[in-house]
Design an enzyme around this catalytic site. Sequence first.
Site, PDB file in Angstrom:
ATOM      1  N   HIS A  16       5.298  -1.500  21.914  1.00 29.82           N
ATOM      2  CA  HIS A  16       4.120  -1.111  21.131  1.00 29.82           C
ATOM      3  C   HIS A  16       2.989  -2.121  21.289  1.00 29.82           C
ATOM      4  CE1 HIS A  16       1.626  -0.237  17.555  1.00 29.82           C
ATOM      5  NE2 HIS A  16       2.117   0.995  17.651  1.00 29.82           N
TER       6      HIS A  16
ATOM      7  N   ALA B 258      -7.022  -1.748   6.802  1.00 28.05           N
ATOM      8  CA  ALA B 258      -8.217  -0.966   7.134  1.00 28.05           C
ATOM      9  C   ALA B 258      -9.095  -0.722   5.912  1.00 28.05           C
ATOM     10  CB  ALA B 258      -7.807   0.361   7.765  1.00 28.05           C
TER      11      ALA B 258
ATOM     12  N   ASP C  39       1.191  -7.565  16.328  1.00 28.55           N
ATOM     13  CA  ASP C  39       1.979  -6.379  16.623  1.00 28.55           C
ATOM     14  C   ASP C  39       3.421  -6.792  16.902  1.00 28.55           C
ATOM     15  OD1 ASP C  39       2.661  -3.656  17.847  1.00 28.55           O
ATOM     16  OD2 ASP C  39       0.512  -3.434  17.504  1.00 28.55           O
TER      17      ASP C  39
ATOM     18  N   SER D  20      -2.969   3.624  16.251  1.00 24.86           N
ATOM     19  CA  SER D  20      -2.613   2.309  16.779  1.00 24.86           C
ATOM     20  C   SER D  20      -3.249   2.052  18.131  1.00 24.86           C
ATOM     21  CB  SER D  20      -1.089   2.183  16.918  1.00 24.86           C
ATOM     22  OG  SER D  20      -0.459   2.109  15.667  1.00 24.86           O
TER      23      SER D  20
ATOM     24  N   VAL E  82     -13.286  -5.032   7.324  1.00 27.35           N
ATOM     25  CA  VAL E  82     -12.384  -4.573   8.392  1.00 27.35           C
ATOM     26  C   VAL E  82     -12.897  -3.243   8.918  1.00 27.35           C
ATOM     27  CG1 VAL E  82     -10.023  -3.936   8.991  1.00 27.35           C
ATOM     28  CG2 VAL E  82     -10.447  -5.748   7.315  1.00 27.35           C
TER      29      VAL E  82
ATOM     30  N   ASN F  64      -1.449   6.914  10.404  1.00 19.69           N
ATOM     31  CA  ASN F  64      -1.040   8.201  10.955  1.00 19.69           C
ATOM     32  C   ASN F  64      -0.284   9.051   9.943  1.00 19.69           C
ATOM     33  OD1 ASN F  64      -1.941   7.320  13.607  1.00 19.69           O
ATOM     34  ND2 ASN F  64      -0.102   6.044  13.646  1.00 19.69           N
TER      35      ASN F  64
ATOM     36  N   TYR G  48      -9.670  -2.736   3.419  1.00 20.66           N
ATOM     37  CA  TYR G  48     -10.295  -3.938   2.871  1.00 20.66           C
ATOM     38  C   TYR G  48     -11.712  -4.090   3.430  1.00 20.66           C
ATOM     39  CZ  TYR G  48      -5.828  -5.554   0.958  1.00 20.66           C
ATOM     40  OH  TYR G  48      -4.666  -5.671   0.232  1.00 20.66           O
TER      41      TYR G  48
END
Length: 432
Positions: free
Chosen positions: A110, A226, A76, A278, A231, A211, A228
């Site tokens: 974040h 996400a 991140d 997130s 995951v 989002n 793949y």
Amino acid sequence: MVRDRPLTTHALVAAMLATAMSLPVAHPAEAAPAICQNPSDPGQVNTETPWHQRWLAPQRVWPFSTGAGVRVAVIDSGTDSSHPQLAGRVDTGFDALSGAPGGDVDCVSHGTAVASIIAAGRQDGVGFHGLAPDVTIVPIRVSERNANDAQGAGGETVTGLVFAQAIRRAVDDGADVINMSVTLYYPDQDVRDAIRYAAEKDVVLVAAAGNEHQDGVRPDPVPYPAAYDGVIGVGAIDQNGTRLRQSQIGSYVDIVAPGGAVVAATRLAGHQAWDGTSFAAPMVSATAALIRSAEPGLSAAEVARRLLATADPARGDASRGYGSGVLNPYRAVTERLTSAKPVAQPPLPEVPHDAAAQARAQRWEVFGRLGLWIGLALAMVAVGVAVLAALLPRGRRTRWRPTRPSAPPPPGPELDEPEAAFFRVPNSMQRG
């Protein structure tokens, strides 16, 4: 004081070379750590229990697991290791932007928020805390921007090359779980290869589902990593259990978790509310860490299967962005799954026949029916007695003769009292 003189071209080149040779060479491993230029804003401390903690109730899980011994990499914007609730829980990590150690710096909060949802410790006077307070956070810094600011393919916060390097570094640093709340909206071969590398090393991979929901205007963009294989893609719900409006819909959503108005830490010392997938992803990562701590022998694939199999039913089906359902940490840690065939149980023993008991039961059945009829008869007698008791006094008064209501006297002129007394008939003259 020396006077300035104009330099010739040769002299200028020579001076520049001399200056360059006199400066130290900055190798990647010796790059300076990131320094935040934005003003320090400690934010406000949250004193009440956030809704997502009441929903997930992590305290129920802690008698079984607190995440001890598990390393969770957070790819991140970095993680502020000086935050009071994260101090001592965050490794130095790695800054993929400079290619040097130093992922424990966060300029936009974040990554700190994501890490705090996983591992923030309990503190007096603070309502917020993490779901797995004893895990170790491995911060991998890949961006200096808020991941929620990205809008489609043109607003990416990280390049595929840097992302892939961060995933590999997290694996090499011993991560058992990798949380990826940064999303790419294009397939990248480097990232795909890094995901495959992490899966081969038995690492649980969790990623935000994005989002960018389009409200039916057009299909949602495909989020990576996400989408793949291997995951766990995570969507977001609000406190009513409804999918967050911006949470994307697609087959890449495997599970949902709280992500609307979620309280989490900010850099330095405070807290604030956050929205988006997130912040749903780290709740799944924290639960994966709780499972791995409780049962170290489970593989990454088995942990993922446990997460999905123990999810609670959602308000909508998978096609509406809910995946397998809503994350349930308590069930994920305490319930056991098996692929074995059902075990055949021995037949129930036959109840022995008891003739005497059966005869008694039949007699009681007859007595019951008889008692019912007797009860009804007595009730009818009681009603008859009550009717007679009401009619007898009236019959005696009328000598059992039928009576008719007397007719009212004919109307006449009203008389004054003296006149009425004059026409009144004495009692002695009235007929008996």
